[in-house]
Design a protein around this motif. Sequence first.
Motif, short mmCIF file in Angstrom:
data_model
loop_
_atom_site.label_atom_id
_atom_site.label_comp_id
_atom_site.label_asym_id
_atom_site.label_seq_id
_atom_site.Cartn_x
_atom_site.Cartn_y
_atom_site.Cartn_z
N VAL A 32 0.87 -1.17 0.00
CA VAL A 32 0.00 0.00 0.00
C VAL A 32 0.90 1.22 0.00
CG1 VAL A 32 -1.71 1.34 1.26
CG2 VAL A 32 -1.89 -1.15 1.19
N GLN A 33 0.75 2.06 -1.00
CA GLN A 33 1.58 3.26 -1.12
C GLN A 33 0.70 4.49 -0.96
OE1 GLN A 33 4.74 3.57 -4.17
NE2 GLN A 33 3.75 5.47 -4.82
N LEU A 34 1.00 5.29 0.03
CA LEU A 34 0.31 6.55 0.23
C LEU A 34 1.07 7.65 -0.50
CD1 LEU A 34 -0.49 6.33 4.05
CD2 LEU A 34 -1.83 5.50 2.12
N TYR A 35 0.34 8.59 -1.08
CA TYR A 35 1.00 9.68 -1.80
C TYR A 35 0.29 11.00 -1.52
CZ TYR A 35 -2.79 9.10 -5.26
OH TYR A 35 -4.01 9.00 -5.88
N GLY A 36 1.03 12.08 -1.72
CA GLY A 36 0.48 13.42 -1.55
C GLY A 36 1.16 14.39 -2.49
N TYR A 37 0.47 15.47 -2.81
CA TYR A 37 0.99 16.45 -3.76
C TYR A 37 0.29 17.78 -3.52
CZ TYR A 37 1.70 18.79 -8.29
OH TYR A 37 2.02 19.68 -9.27
N VAL A 38 1.07 18.87 -3.50
CA VAL A 38 0.54 20.21 -3.36
C VAL A 38 1.23 21.10 -4.37
CG1 VAL A 38 0.21 22.21 -1.86
CG2 VAL A 38 0.03 19.91 -0.90
N ASP A 39 0.46 21.89 -5.12
CA ASP A 39 0.97 22.78 -6.16
C ASP A 39 0.42 24.18 -5.91
OD1 ASP A 39 1.68 24.10 -8.48
OD2 ASP A 39 0.39 22.93 -9.80
N GLY A 40 1.20 25.02 -5.22
CA GLY A 40 0.79 26.40 -4.98
C GLY A 40 1.36 27.33 -6.04
N TYR A 41 0.59 28.35 -6.46
CA TYR A 41 1.05 29.19 -7.56
C TYR A 41 0.55 30.63 -7.44
CZ TYR A 41 -3.58 28.91 -9.86
OH TYR A 41 -4.91 29.01 -10.18
N PHE A 42 1.22 31.49 -8.21
CA PHE A 42 0.81 32.89 -8.36
C PHE A 42 1.15 33.30 -9.79
CE2 PHE A 42 1.62 37.46 -8.42
CZ PHE A 42 0.49 37.96 -7.77
N GLU A 66 -3.47 36.22 -7.78
CA GLU A 66 -4.06 35.58 -6.61
C GLU A 66 -3.16 34.43 -6.17
OE1 GLU A 66 -8.31 34.60 -6.84
OE2 GLU A 66 -7.80 32.56 -6.23
N PHE A 67 -2.76 34.42 -4.89
CA PHE A 67 -2.02 33.29 -4.35
C PHE A 67 -3.03 32.17 -4.07
CE2 PHE A 67 0.77 36.86 -3.23
CZ PHE A 67 2.00 36.38 -3.67
N THR A 68 -2.83 31.03 -4.69
CA THR A 68 -3.81 29.96 -4.52
C THR A 68 -3.18 28.61 -4.80
OG1 THR A 68 -6.05 29.26 -5.14
CG2 THR A 68 -4.65 30.11 -6.91
N VAL A 69 -3.98 27.56 -4.76
CA VAL A 69 -3.51 26.18 -4.95
C VAL A 69 -4.16 25.61 -6.20
CG1 VAL A 69 -3.50 23.85 -3.98
CG2 VAL A 69 -3.12 25.82 -2.49
N ASN A 70 -3.32 25.17 -7.13
CA ASN A 70 -3.86 24.54 -8.34
C ASN A 70 -4.41 23.16 -8.03
OD1 ASN A 70 -4.13 24.33 -11.33
ND2 ASN A 70 -2.65 22.69 -11.06
N GLN A 71 -3.66 22.37 -7.25
CA GLN A 71 -4.09 21.02 -6.93
C GLN A 71 -3.45 20.57 -5.62
OE1 GLN A 71 -2.76 17.84 -9.55
NE2 GLN A 71 -4.77 16.86 -9.46
N ALA A 72 -4.27 20.16 -4.69
CA ALA A 72 -3.82 19.50 -3.46
C ALA A 72 -4.40 18.10 -3.48
CB ALA A 72 -4.29 20.27 -2.23
N ALA A 91 -8.37 18.81 -4.21
CA ALA A 91 -9.03 20.11 -4.11
C ALA A 91 -8.13 21.12 -4.80
CB ALA A 91 -9.26 20.48 -2.64
N GLY A 92 -8.65 22.32 -5.06
CA GLY A 92 -7.87 23.36 -5.71
C GLY A 92 -8.60 23.98 -6.88
N THR A 93 -7.95 24.95 -7.53
CA THR A 93 -8.59 25.64 -8.64
C THR A 93 -8.71 24.76 -9.87
OG1 THR A 93 -6.47 26.60 -9.38
CG2 THR A 93 -7.78 27.89 -7.81
N TYR A 94 -7.80 23.77 -10.03
CA TYR A 94 -7.91 22.86 -11.18
C TYR A 94 -9.19 22.02 -11.12
CZ TYR A 94 -7.46 18.30 -13.39
OH TYR A 94 -7.73 17.14 -14.06
#
Length: 368
Positions: A32-42, A66-72, A91-94
């Motif tokens: 079982v592999q857990l993964y995570g990813y956060v892409d913050g942008y301006f 706008e400082f925001t998150v494309n994909q979490a 979650a995020g703007t994408y």
Amino acid sequence: MKPLLLLLLPLTLGLARPVAAQLPTADTTATVQLYGYVDGYFGLDFPAPTDTRRPGFLYSHNRQNEFTVNQALVGAQFDDGRVRGALGLQAGTYPEANYAAEPQVLQHIYEAYAGFRPLRRAWLDVGVFGSHIGFESAISKNNWTLTHSLAAESSPYYEAGARFTYEASPKWTLTALALNGWQNIRETNRAKALGTQVQWRPSARWLLNSSTFYGNEQPTNSAARRRYFHDFYLTYAATSRLSVLALFDIGTQQARSAGQDHDSWHTGALVLRYRLGRQPGSPFTAALRGEYYFAKNGVVVRDAGPPASEPDFFVRGGSLNLDYAPTRRVLVRLEGKVLNSRNSLYDAAEQPSARTYGNLTGTIALSL
């Protein structure tokens, strides 16, 4: 949905690297592999629009000033060699932009599928998974450029259905799909779409891909307008520092206007990626992209109907990307892009005469 996100997030962020967990009732090879990813942008656009939205045909990194998150993204994948599955939530703007047509309860699904091996070299998966079309995934960090290409923004990022993958040899992979449709989880009519994918790796330097889609994308009780689409791309590692990617997509759909047979669209892109610095582990990479997109009567990109004054949609442009990877888990990116169009690039209420568009976007992406 929120309780599940809160449960997965601390588990994922607590990992320094993917974990192989022994399952008490499964084969010892099961993981079982857990993964995570956060892409913050301006980003900043030129000329500046009247609000923080970018042109409506851009779905990824689609906000400016706008400082925001494309994909979490957090998720888990299971594989014991015979059975596999995955669940990823986002979650995020994408997803806010790209899943807007889905029911709210489904908008946070990045992937959710289960599969098994019906044959020694084959997998059969059912659920929601990444698209078989195009060289770019929804996860921007994995792509050659920061922002997505015009080809990617006008084709599916995700699909729902059944996927049969056959590993014919180390060089050939064949895939057949039965889908709900062109990037939709919730079915919109009683018809199903079909897809294929063929990948050939003649050597470690080359990858050639051919993907197709065929289906009717009109809602129930609407006249059928069947769509056929073909995606072709290749990648080539010319040297240890220089790689080349070339893409050409073409599609056709039965016309909405009486007296016309079909509307068609086509798009192309060429990307050069170059590692800066002579050392193999250099953290700096640059990428140069040229691209165009043409749609007769605005098919696909303007399915609500094009304005009579400019029925065909045409846009071309280029971008320059600079990447800095201080560690293998962090990627810092800066990109400048310019687009020029025969059409207004914004909705008429925003900037009806804006036919040239530029943006500067920066991101910091973390993957676990």
